[in-house]
Design an enzyme around this catalytic site. Sequence first.
Site, mmCIF file in Angstrom:
data_model
loop_
_atom_site.group_PDB
_atom_site.id
_atom_site.type_symbol
_atom_site.label_atom_id
_atom_site.label_comp_id
_atom_site.label_asym_id
_atom_site.label_seq_id
_atom_site.Cartn_x
_atom_site.Cartn_y
_atom_site.Cartn_z
ATOM 1 N N SER A 30 0.805 -1.226 0.000
ATOM 2 C CA SER A 30 0.000 0.000 0.000
ATOM 3 C C SER A 30 0.836 1.273 0.000
ATOM 4 C CB SER A 30 -0.916 0.000 1.228
ATOM 5 O OG SER A 30 -0.110 0.044 2.410
ATOM 6 N N THR A 31 2.116 1.192 0.367
ATOM 7 C CA THR A 31 2.932 2.418 0.369
ATOM 8 C C THR A 31 3.549 2.640 -1.004
ATOM 9 O OG1 THR A 31 3.445 1.897 2.682
ATOM 10 C CG2 THR A 31 4.655 3.716 1.674
ATOM 11 N N ASP A 84 10.385 -0.010 -2.568
ATOM 12 C CA ASP A 84 9.586 -1.051 -1.916
ATOM 13 C C ASP A 84 9.205 -0.601 -0.509
ATOM 14 O OD1 ASP A 84 9.932 -4.709 -2.040
ATOM 15 O OD2 ASP A 84 8.246 -3.393 -1.509
ATOM 16 N N GLY A 98 7.047 -9.005 3.700
ATOM 17 C CA GLY A 98 6.276 -10.187 3.356
ATOM 18 C C GLY A 98 4.835 -10.184 3.825
ATOM 19 N N GLY A 100 2.563 -8.845 2.432
ATOM 20 C CA GLY A 100 1.784 -9.045 1.218
ATOM 21 C C GLY A 100 2.137 -10.309 0.457
ATOM 22 N N GLU A 106 10.435 -9.780 -4.367
ATOM 23 C CA GLU A 106 10.947 -8.528 -3.814
ATOM 24 C C GLU A 106 12.414 -8.660 -3.440
ATOM 25 O OE1 GLU A 106 8.169 -7.837 -0.638
ATOM 26 O OE2 GLU A 106 7.019 -6.406 -1.833
HETATM 27 O O1 DER Z 1 4.692 -7.596 1.500
HETATM 28 C C1 DER Z 1 5.625 -6.781 1.428
HETATM 29 O O2 DER Z 1 6.814 -7.135 1.439
HETATM 30 C C2 DER Z 1 5.308 -5.317 1.471
HETATM 31 O O3 DER Z 1 6.384 -4.571 0.949
HETATM 32 C C3 DER Z 1 5.062 -4.949 2.921
HETATM 33 O O4 DER Z 1 6.186 -5.302 3.660
HETATM 34 C C4 DER Z 1 4.786 -3.468 3.089
HETATM 35 O O5 DER Z 1 3.483 -3.249 2.683
HETATM 36 P P1 DER Z 1 2.723 -1.893 3.102
HETATM 37 O O6 DER Z 1 3.496 -0.776 2.411
HETATM 38 O O7 DER Z 1 1.354 -2.078 2.550
HETATM 39 O O8 DER Z 1 2.772 -1.802 4.603
#
Ligand code: DER
Length: 228
Positions: A30-31, A84, A98, A100, A106
């Site tokens: 989401s970021t 990321d 992780g 997500g 990644e």
């Molecule tokens: O799943 C992932 O690795 C994402 O990068 C997670 O670590 C961060 O997701 P967010 O930005 O929605 O908190």
Amino acid sequence: PDPAAAKRVAGYRAAGAVCDGMVVGLGTGSTVFFAMERLGERIAEEGLSIAGVPTSYQAAMRARRYGIPLTGLDEHPELDLAIDGADQVDPRFRLIKGRGAALLREKCVCDAAREVLIVVDPSKMVETLDAGVPVEVLPFAAGTVSRRLEALGADPVLREGVRKDGPVITDNGNFIIDCGFGAITDPSRLEREIISIPGVIECGLFTGYGEKITVILGEEGGFRILSP
Ligand code: DER
């Protein structure tokens, strides 16, 4: 405070660091969503010319929606930049990722990038990593891997779907086992121990990239650029 505002500030600032001609790793979550939204605007407004390597179906679908051309690690084994998110960041910029379930691609993209921008809101910054560690596991070996993770001190839980019955299946066709270790005193050693288990494909501890990570910390009123 509006956590989305902090995420948007961080994501937009990361998108501002992208230069013409770059090949950029596109993270999941989401970021990073906001970085991709801003990259789409820059492509439309400035004619920014870039290519992106997506780390998940979600990233690829969002890139298409925002008009970000896609490429892959075969064409570009070295990336100028990766953008990321993270679940937790410690003072040495060791990460847990992780949430997500995108951690495998990644980590490949993070490894291929010369520079990594990690975009976070303040809730991700911790003194000691203590969140659950997602582990991508070959379904065939999930039973034995689970027992080996317990022997490492984990409380392993197979990640179940919310709007899917049964286990979450990653974009790579594998399971995720979420491992609670409590406070992790030596994350580098734990990362090595986890990925040495036969049947473990990858884990969400990213402890070897501190030198090439810059953290963009979004906050309500602005952002901070942090170095380890
Ligand atoms: O799943 C992932 O690795 C994402 O990068 C997670 O670590 C961060 O997701 P967010 O930005 O929605 O908190």
